[in-house]
Design a protein around this motif. Structure first.
Motif, mmCIF file in Angstrom:
data_model
loop_
_atom_site.group_PDB
_atom_site.id
_atom_site.type_symbol
_atom_site.label_atom_id
_atom_site.label_comp_id
_atom_site.label_asym_id
_atom_site.label_seq_id
_atom_site.Cartn_x
_atom_site.Cartn_y
_atom_site.Cartn_z
ATOM 1 N N VAL A 27 2.922 -9.259 -4.163
ATOM 2 C CA VAL A 27 3.042 -9.781 -3.121
ATOM 3 C C VAL A 27 1.514 -8.354 -2.221
ATOM 4 O O VAL A 27 1.312 -9.111 -0.905
ATOM 5 C CB VAL A 27 3.864 -8.356 -1.981
ATOM 6 C CG1 VAL A 27 4.193 -8.532 -0.765
ATOM 7 C CG2 VAL A 27 5.768 -9.155 -2.676
ATOM 8 N N ASN A 28 1.378 -7.413 -2.901
ATOM 9 C CA ASN A 28 0.039 -6.631 -2.725
ATOM 10 C C ASN A 28 -0.981 -7.964 -2.475
ATOM 11 O O ASN A 28 -2.190 -7.333 -1.111
ATOM 12 C CB ASN A 28 -0.113 -5.876 -3.552
ATOM 13 C CG ASN A 28 -1.535 -4.566 -3.514
ATOM 14 O OD1 ASN A 28 -1.192 -4.531 -1.555
ATOM 15 N ND2 ASN A 28 -2.163 -4.628 -3.680
ATOM 16 N N LYS A 34 -2.513 -6.799 5.085
ATOM 17 C CA LYS A 34 -2.647 -5.736 4.716
ATOM 18 C C LYS A 34 -2.475 -4.767 5.536
ATOM 19 O O LYS A 34 -1.320 -3.822 5.684
ATOM 20 C CB LYS A 34 -3.752 -4.559 4.173
ATOM 21 C CG LYS A 34 -4.596 -5.613 2.703
ATOM 22 C CD LYS A 34 -3.498 -5.732 1.545
ATOM 23 C CE LYS A 34 -4.353 -6.301 0.668
ATOM 24 N NZ LYS A 34 -3.618 -7.177 -0.345
ATOM 25 N N GLN A 37 1.212 -5.317 5.764
ATOM 26 C CA GLN A 37 2.079 -5.145 5.150
ATOM 27 C C GLN A 37 2.078 -3.119 5.043
ATOM 28 O O GLN A 37 3.733 -3.218 4.802
ATOM 29 C CB GLN A 37 1.412 -4.894 3.208
ATOM 30 C CG GLN A 37 1.005 -6.502 3.241
ATOM 31 C CD GLN A 37 0.658 -6.553 1.968
ATOM 32 O OE1 GLN A 37 0.788 -6.161 0.988
ATOM 33 N NE2 GLN A 37 0.138 -8.019 1.811
ATOM 34 N N LYS A 41 6.355 -1.702 4.898
ATOM 35 C CA LYS A 41 6.602 -0.581 3.798
ATOM 36 C C LYS A 41 7.313 0.180 4.820
ATOM 37 O O LYS A 41 8.309 0.952 4.626
ATOM 38 C CB LYS A 41 5.814 -0.679 2.728
ATOM 39 C CG LYS A 41 5.469 -1.867 2.014
ATOM 40 C CD LYS A 41 4.305 -1.057 1.225
ATOM 41 C CE LYS A 41 3.145 -1.993 1.248
ATOM 42 N NZ LYS A 41 2.332 -1.867 0.317
ATOM 43 N N LEU A 129 8.095 -8.729 0.145
ATOM 44 C CA LEU A 129 7.796 -7.540 0.683
ATOM 45 C C LEU A 129 8.661 -7.170 1.377
ATOM 46 O O LEU A 129 8.874 -6.018 0.818
ATOM 47 C CB LEU A 129 6.816 -8.037 1.901
ATOM 48 C CG LEU A 129 6.139 -5.684 2.342
ATOM 49 C CD1 LEU A 129 5.990 -5.605 0.610
ATOM 50 C CD2 LEU A 129 5.115 -6.326 2.859
#
Length: 156
Positions: A27-28, A34, A37, A41, A129
């Motif tokens: 996923v990263n 980013k 992401q 998170k 994610l």
């Protein structure tokens, strides 16, 4: 608060964590931005009450150039004006995908907003994610992994 258990001190736990970590790395390395992401998170970790992940991802986001103002406003993203429409769609999908028992899943309006802003590759990464961070949150909440001790790059 003291941790209840160190999952990684067991042979099975370490093996599982390493293999699951590979999914997180996929996923990263995905085409999902980013910035999105990190917002996902952090928001999932806030919803789940995971201090360790909230601490980690907030610090990672700051180290990657995210602003303190935007980080301060993630929990109230609906009222804040600092997020793009794509980021708002990702945050809505994150909340509904995290609060499954409360929301009974993802509604059509939230899904369509995500489809509007993300192509198939990005959407696949976003779904993965949301799933991955929820698993990490659950591990940490169950065993009471303490927050506040993370340094950016510690797990890189």
């Amino acid at each position: 608060m003291e941790p209840r258990f160190n999952f990684n001190d067991t042979e099975f736990g370490w093996t599982f964590y390493r293999k699951f970590g590979a999914a997180a790395m996929a996923v990263n390395d995905s085409p999902l931005a980013k910035t999105v992401q990190e917002l996902v998170k952090i928001r999932a970790s806030q919803v789940n009450g995971c201090a360790a992940c909230t601490d980690m991802h907030t610090k990672d986001a700051l180290a990657a150039g995210e602003t303190q103002t935007r980080l301060n406003l993630i929990a109230v993203w609906r009222e804040a004006t600092v997020f793009t429409e794509a980021e708002r769609a990702a945050l809505a999908l994150t909340e509904q995908g995290t609060r499954l028992a409360d929301t009974r899943g993802v509604d059509d309006e939230t899904w369509e907003a995500a489809r509007k802003h993300f192509d198939d590759e990005e959407l696949a990464a976003l779904i993965a994610l949301i799933s991955v961070i929820n698993v990490f949150n659950r591990f940490n909440v169950i065993v009471r992994t303490p927050g506040g001790g993370y340094e950016p790059g510690q797990y890189a």
